[in-house]
Design a protein around this motif. Structure first.
Motif, PDB file in Angstrom:
ATOM      1  N   MET A 101       0.838  -1.195   0.000  1.00 28.53           N
ATOM      2  CA  MET A 101       0.000   0.000   0.000  1.00 28.53           C
ATOM      3  C   MET A 101       0.867   1.236   0.000  1.00 28.53           C
ATOM      4  O   MET A 101       2.079   1.127   0.078  1.00 28.53           O
ATOM      5  CB  MET A 101      -0.944  -0.247   1.128  1.00 28.53           C
ATOM      6  CG  MET A 101      -1.403   0.613   2.232  1.00 28.53           C
ATOM      7  SD  MET A 101      -2.543   1.796   1.678  1.00 28.53           S
ATOM      8  CE  MET A 101      -1.703   3.213   2.270  1.00 28.53           C
TER       9      MET A 101
ATOM     10  N   THR B 250       4.321   3.089   3.331  1.00 31.18           N
ATOM     11  CA  THR B 250       3.880   2.666   4.648  1.00 31.18           C
ATOM     12  C   THR B 250       4.938   2.988   5.677  1.00 31.18           C
ATOM     13  O   THR B 250       5.892   2.248   5.823  1.00 31.18           O
ATOM     14  CB  THR B 250       3.647   1.162   4.680  1.00 31.18           C
ATOM     15  OG1 THR B 250       4.788   0.568   4.067  1.00 31.18           O
ATOM     16  CG2 THR B 250       2.439   0.759   3.917  1.00 31.18           C
TER      17      THR B 250
ATOM     18  N   GLY C 296      -2.568  -8.088  -8.554  1.00 33.01           N
ATOM     19  CA  GLY C 296      -1.359  -7.312  -8.284  1.00 33.01           C
ATOM     20  C   GLY C 296      -0.729  -7.594  -6.940  1.00 33.01           C
ATOM     21  O   GLY C 296       0.319  -7.033  -6.615  1.00 33.01           O
ATOM     22  N   HIS C 297      -1.343  -8.426  -6.126  1.00 33.70           N
ATOM     23  CA  HIS C 297      -0.887  -8.533  -4.737  1.00 33.70           C
ATOM     24  C   HIS C 297      -0.444  -9.921  -4.298  1.00 33.70           C
ATOM     25  O   HIS C 297      -0.359 -10.192  -3.105  1.00 33.70           O
ATOM     26  CB  HIS C 297      -1.972  -7.996  -3.802  1.00 33.70           C
ATOM     27  CG  HIS C 297      -2.097  -6.497  -3.885  1.00 33.70           C
ATOM     28  ND1 HIS C 297      -1.339  -5.644  -3.116  1.00 33.70           N
ATOM     29  CD2 HIS C 297      -2.852  -5.710  -4.675  1.00 33.70           C
ATOM     30  CE1 HIS C 297      -1.635  -4.393  -3.417  1.00 33.70           C
ATOM     31  NE2 HIS C 297      -2.554  -4.407  -4.364  1.00 33.70           N
ATOM     32  N   LEU C 298      -0.178 -10.813  -5.248  1.00 34.09           N
ATOM     33  CA  LEU C 298       0.407 -12.098  -4.878  1.00 34.09           C
ATOM     34  C   LEU C 298       1.582 -12.373  -5.813  1.00 34.09           C
ATOM     35  O   LEU C 298       1.543 -11.991  -6.989  1.00 34.09           O
ATOM     36  CB  LEU C 298      -0.622 -13.229  -4.987  1.00 34.09           C
ATOM     37  CG  LEU C 298      -1.672 -13.339  -3.878  1.00 34.09           C
ATOM     38  CD1 LEU C 298      -2.620 -14.489  -4.172  1.00 34.09           C
ATOM     39  CD2 LEU C 298      -1.044 -13.509  -2.503  1.00 34.09           C
ATOM     40  N   PRO C 299       2.615 -13.047  -5.318  1.00 29.58           N
ATOM     41  CA  PRO C 299       3.796 -13.277  -6.156  1.00 29.58           C
ATOM     42  C   PRO C 299       3.623 -14.487  -7.071  1.00 29.58           C
ATOM     43  O   PRO C 299       4.419 -15.420  -7.011  1.00 29.58           O
ATOM     44  CB  PRO C 299       4.909 -13.504  -5.123  1.00 29.58           C
ATOM     45  CG  PRO C 299       4.201 -14.106  -3.956  1.00 29.58           C
ATOM     46  CD  PRO C 299       2.812 -13.540  -3.948  1.00 29.58           C
TER      47      PRO C 299
ATOM     48  N   GLY D 219      -3.604  -4.123   1.113  1.00 35.19           N
ATOM     49  CA  GLY D 219      -2.741  -4.616   0.046  1.00 35.19           C
ATOM     50  C   GLY D 219      -1.407  -5.120   0.564  1.00 35.19           C
ATOM     51  O   GLY D 219      -0.991  -4.803   1.674  1.00 35.19           O
ATOM     52  N   LEU D 220      -0.748  -5.944  -0.258  1.00 31.93           N
ATOM     53  CA  LEU D 220       0.554  -6.490   0.132  1.00 31.93           C
ATOM     54  C   LEU D 220       1.684  -5.917  -0.704  1.00 31.93           C
ATOM     55  O   LEU D 220       2.837  -5.918  -0.292  1.00 31.93           O
ATOM     56  CB  LEU D 220       0.549  -8.016  -0.048  1.00 31.93           C
ATOM     57  CG  LEU D 220      -0.468  -8.793   0.795  1.00 31.93           C
ATOM     58  CD1 LEU D 220      -0.524 -10.242   0.359  1.00 31.93           C
ATOM     59  CD2 LEU D 220      -0.113  -8.695   2.271  1.00 31.93           C
ATOM     60  N   ASN D 221       1.366  -5.453  -1.886  1.00 32.00           N
ATOM     61  CA  ASN D 221       2.405  -5.017  -2.811  1.00 32.00           C
ATOM     62  C   ASN D 221       2.425  -3.493  -2.889  1.00 32.00           C
ATOM     63  O   ASN D 221       1.510  -2.832  -2.404  1.00 32.00           O
ATOM     64  CB  ASN D 221       2.087  -5.602  -4.196  1.00 32.00           C
ATOM     65  CG  ASN D 221       3.324  -5.827  -5.048  1.00 32.00           C
ATOM     66  OD1 ASN D 221       4.408  -5.372  -4.695  1.00 32.00           O
ATOM     67  ND2 ASN D 221       3.160  -6.527  -6.150  1.00 32.00           N
ATOM     68  N   THR D 222       3.451  -2.951  -3.548  1.00 36.08           N
ATOM     69  CA  THR D 222       3.423  -1.515  -3.798  1.00 36.08           C
ATOM     70  C   THR D 222       2.389  -1.254  -4.892  1.00 36.08           C
ATOM     71  O   THR D 222       2.110  -2.121  -5.716  1.00 36.08           O
ATOM     72  CB  THR D 222       4.786  -0.994  -4.286  1.00 36.08           C
ATOM     73  OG1 THR D 222       5.099  -1.671  -5.499  1.00 36.08           O
ATOM     74  CG2 THR D 222       5.881  -1.247  -3.280  1.00 36.08           C
TER      75      THR D 222
ATOM     76  N   LYS E 257       2.610   0.638  -7.414  1.00 37.13           N
ATOM     77  CA  LYS E 257       3.237   0.654  -8.731  1.00 37.13           C
ATOM     78  C   LYS E 257       3.364  -0.764  -9.305  1.00 37.13           C
ATOM     79  O   LYS E 257       3.033  -1.023 -10.459  1.00 37.13           O
ATOM     80  CB  LYS E 257       4.615   1.298  -8.597  1.00 37.13           C
ATOM     81  CG  LYS E 257       5.101   1.971  -9.844  1.00 37.13           C
ATOM     82  CD  LYS E 257       6.349   2.791  -9.544  1.00 37.13           C
ATOM     83  CE  LYS E 257       7.388   2.509 -10.621  1.00 37.13           C
ATOM     84  NZ  LYS E 257       8.739   2.847 -10.183  1.00 37.13           N
ATOM     85  N   MET E 258       3.832  -1.676  -8.481  1.00 32.63           N
ATOM     86  CA  MET E 258       3.997  -3.055  -8.942  1.00 32.63           C
ATOM     87  C   MET E 258       2.645  -3.694  -9.212  1.00 32.63           C
ATOM     88  O   MET E 258       2.477  -4.435 -10.169  1.00 32.63           O
ATOM     89  CB  MET E 258       4.750  -3.878  -7.891  1.00 32.63           C
ATOM     90  CG  MET E 258       6.225  -3.598  -7.826  1.00 32.63           C
ATOM     91  SD  MET E 258       7.020  -3.970  -9.395  1.00 32.63           S
ATOM     92  CE  MET E 258       6.921  -5.764  -9.383  1.00 32.63           C
TER      93      MET E 258
END
Ligand code: SF4
Ligand code: SF4
Ligand code: FES
Lengths: 487, 86
Positions: A1, A4, A241-244, A462-465, A467-468
C-alpha cells in the motif's frame, strides 16, 4: 500500500494472524491462541516497541482479539484469549462494524496544535501576529506565542512566517479520516463513531501505533472449510497485483486451502459495466447533469451517511461483487461465499448482501498461505471458466471504471465526459457535496469515485506496492479481449 | 573483483511479510551498486519454514549471509561491510 511508514505495525498484525491460523490448525487451538502474546514476547525477550514486556503482551493480546474477529468493546480485560478463541468458533454472523480501535495500543496522540518553535527569530515585522485573524498570537519579548484557547488552527501564521518557524502537529488518525469519524474521546484515546465511519480504513494506515484494527473473519472462513462445507472464493480483480504468482495459479492456490471453487469478481464487473453505460446514457437523455459510479463500498457508505442528497445521481448499477455473488449462488445454491477484498469497506457491503457470507482481505489471505505453507508460485496454472474483458480486469485501477464505461458506450462518444475522484479526502468529500447541492459538475458527466488513491489496487489491506500492483494488473488485463473490439 | 551475489526472496512468506519493501530493496540496490553486485530473484529460500521463522521474513542473502526482517538499510549495511573487507 501507499508509502507505509507503519510497515512495522503491519508486520505485527500479519504475524498475529499467522499465529492464530497456526493455532487453529493445531490440536490445541484455544490454548495455543492463549499463548500467542507469550510466544511473541517470551520471558526475558527484548522489548522492541513499548515500555515493558507486559505492555507489549497486552497489546498483542488485543491484536489477537481483533484477529479472532471481536471488537475491543467486548473485552472486559479478564476473559482469557482461549475463551475468545472458542467463541470465535461458534460465531454465526460476522460483527457488524469492520473496525475497532485497540485502546491499549492507542498512544492518545497530542491534540492537533499550531505552535511556535524555537526557530522563531523574534523578528521586527512579526507577520505572524498580523496574519492571525483571531488575536491568538502575542509576543513575550523573546518569541511569539500562540494562545491555544483562541487558536482556530487555520494555519495563516504558519504560512506568514518567513522562517517556517511555526508548525502544525496533527493527530494522524483524525487527519486521515475524510469524514471526521475518528476522534479522541474524554479518555484521550481514539474512538470511532460508527454512525459516521465509512470503513475506508484510512485511519488504519495512518496510525503509527497500529491502533485502529480490522476484525478478522479468518476463523469463520477456516471453520467452514474444516466442517467440510462447500466454500467458494470470489477474488477482487486487484488481487492479481498482490500475490507473487500468476492469476492462473490462484485456482490451485485457493483449492490447497480447501476452497471448492474460485471466481474472478471481474466476471461481475462485466455486468456492472454494461448496466452502468446503459444507465448513464438513459440519464443523460433525460437531462441529468451527471452520474457517479457506484462500485466503491466506502463511497456508497459515504453517500448513505454523509451525502444522501447525492443519491439520486449515483448509478443504479450494482457492484461487481454483487453480480458475481449472484452468479455463484445460482450455480452453487448451497455454497458459502467468501469475497477476497483489498479493503475493509467491502465487509460492510457484504453484511448487507445475503449472497456474500464472509470477507477476507489480502493480508488475511496471505497469512493463511504462510500458515498452510502454500507456495503460490509453484501452484499449477488453470484456466477460468469465464473469460472477463480487459476493461473488467482493469476495474481496480483509478480511471479504470470510467474507461470501461467509455468502452461500452453505445451513444455518441462526444456526449460522454468522464472525470475521476481519485481518493476520498476531506476536500473531495466537500466537492461531492457541492455537486449534489448545486446539481452541477463542471468537470464532466460521469464521475468515477474511488475511495483509495490509485484505486482498489491501493486498498488498505494490500501487500504489494501500488506501482507493482498496477503493472501486474495491466499485464494480465492486456491479455484479454477488449469491449471496444467487441462493438 | 568478484561481484557480490544478492538473492532476494520472491517466495510467498517473504512477499506477504514484506512485499512492500522487497521491491524497494531491489530498486535501491540496482541504483546504488549497479556494477558491484549481482541481484538474483529467487524462489522461497526455505529459511521461512521452521517454527517461528516466518515472522522474520522477508529474507535476503548477501553471498552466504542471511539478512532477516530485511529492510533497505539492513541489506545495504551488510553489502557495505562486504565491500570493505575485499
Ligand atoms: S493516531 Fe489516533 S489511533 Fe493512533 S495512536 Fe494517535 S490518537 Fe491513537
Ligand atoms: S471513516 Fe475511515 S478513517 Fe474515518 S474512522 Fe472510519 S475507517 Fe477510519
Ligand atoms: S518465502 Fe522467502 S524464505 Fe520462504
Amino acid at each position: 500500500m501507499n508509502n507505509t511508514p507503519e510497515l512495522e505495525t503491519r508486520r505485527l498484525k500479519r504475524e498475529v494472524l499467522v499465529r492464530i491460523i497456526k493455532a487453529f490448525m493445531s490440536d490445541n487451538y484455544a490454548e495455543n491462541v492463549r499463548l500467542i502474546p507469550y510466544d511473541m514476547r517470551p520471558k526475558g525477550s527484548e522489548v522492541p516497541f513499548r515500555c515493558c514486556v507486559y505492555k507489549e503482551r497486552a497489546v498483542l493480546r488485543s491484536r489477537t482479539i481483533a484477529g479472532l474477529g471481536f471488537a475491543m468493546e467486548d473485552d472486559d480485560e479478564r476473559t482469557l484469549l482461549s475463551d475468545f478463541a472458542q467463541q470465535a468458533l461458534t460465531r454465526q454472523v460476522p460483527e457488524p462494524e469492520p473496525l475497532t480501535v485497540l485502546q491499549n495500543a492507542c498512544k492518545g496522540c497530542p491534540s492537533a496544535q499550531v505552535f511556535v518553535t524555537e526557530l522563531c527569530q523574534n523578528c521586527v515585522a512579526k507577520p505572524c501576529m498580523k496574519a492571525c485573524n483571531f488575536g491568538a498570537i502575542s509576543n513575550n519579548g523573546k518569541r511569539s506565542i500562540i494562545d491555544q484557547d483562541k487558536c482556530k488552527k487555520c494555519g495563516m501564521c504558519m504560512n506568514a512566517c518567513p522562517y517556517h518557524a511555526i508548525v502544525k502537529t496533527i493527530v494522524p488518525c483524525e487527519e486521515a479520516c475524510p469524514v471526521g469519524a475518528i476522534a479522541k474521546g474524554e479518555d484521550g484515546l481514539a474512538h470511532i463513531d460508527k454512525d459516521k465511519c465509512i470503513s475506508c480504513g484510512k485511519c488504519v494506515s495512518a496510525c503509527p501505533f497500529g491502533a485502529p484494527h480490522a476484525k478478522s473473519q479468518v476463523i469463520d472462513v477456516l471453520s467452514k472449510i474444516k466442517q467440510g462445507k462447500e466454500v467458494i472464493a470470489m477474488f477482487a480483480p486487484a488481487l492479481v497485483g498482490h500475490l507473487p504468482c500468476t492469476p492462473e495459479q490462484f485456482i490451485d492456490a485457493f483449492k490447497k486451502i480447501g476452497f471448492s471453487d474460485v471466481y474472478e469478481v471481474a466476471q461481475g464487473a462485466d455486468t456492472t459495466i454494461q448496466v452502468e453505460a446503459h444507465d448513464l446514457q438513459e440519464r443523460l437523455e433525460q437531462g441529468a447533469p451527471f452520474m457517479t459510479t457506484s462500485c466503491c463500498a466506502a463511497y456508497n457508505e459515504l453517500v448513505k451517511k454523509h451525502i444522501p442528497e447525492i443519491k439520486p445521481y449515483v448509478s443504479d448499477a450494482h457492484t461487481p461483487l454483487y453480480y458475481t455473488a449472484e452468479i455463484v449462488k445460482k450455480e452453487h445454491p448451497n455454497a458459502e461465499t467468501v469475497f477476497i477484498s483489498p479493503c475493509f469497506a467491502k465487509r460492510k457491503e457484504a453484511l448487507d448482501n445475503p449472497n456474500v457470507n464472509n470477507v477476507l482481505n489480502f493480508e488475511e489471505l496471505g497469512a493463511i498461505f504462510i500458515a498452510y505453507g502454500i507456495e503460490v508460485d509453484t501452484c499449477e496454472e488453470k484456466e477460468y471458466a469465464f473469460k472477463s474483458s480487459k476493461e473488467a480486469r482493469d476495474f481496480p485501477l483509478s480511471g479504470g471504471v470510467a474507461r470501461s464505461v467509455q468502452a461500452a458506450w453505445k451513444g455518441n462518444p462526444e456526449d460522454l465526459k468522464p472525470t475521476i475522484i481519485n481518493g476520498l479526502t476531506k476536500a473531495t468529500v466537500r466537492d461531492l457535496k457541492v455537486y449534489a447541492k448545486t446539481g452541477k459538475c463542471q468537470l464532466g458527466n460521469l464521475i468515477e469515485v474511488m475511495c483509495c488513491e490509485g484505486g482498489c489496487i491501493a486498498g488498505n489491506a494490500g501487500l504489494n506496492t501500488v506501482k507493482m500492483a498496477l503493472k501486474k494488473v495491466t499485464d494480465y488485463s492486456s491479455k484479454s479481449y477488449s469491449l471496444k473490439e467487441d462493438k | 573483483m568478484e561481484k557480490i551475489k544478492v538473492k532476494i526472496c520472491q517466495g510467498t512468506t517473504c512477499f506477504v511479510m514484506g512485499g512492500e519493501v522487497i521491491k524497494s530493496i531491489h530498486d535501491t540496490l540496482v541504483e546504488k551498486y549497479a556494477d558491484k553486485i549481482e541481484i538474483v530473484p529467487v524462489r522461497c529460500l526455505e529459511v521461512c519454514h521452521d517454527a517461528d521463522s516466518f515472522s522474520q521474513a522477508p529474507y535476503v542473502y548477501v553471498n552466504d549471509e542471511v539478512v532477516s526482517a530485511a529492510t533497505v538499510d539492513k541489506v545495504i549495511s551488510v553489502i557495505e561491510s562486504k565491500l570493505k573487507n575485499e
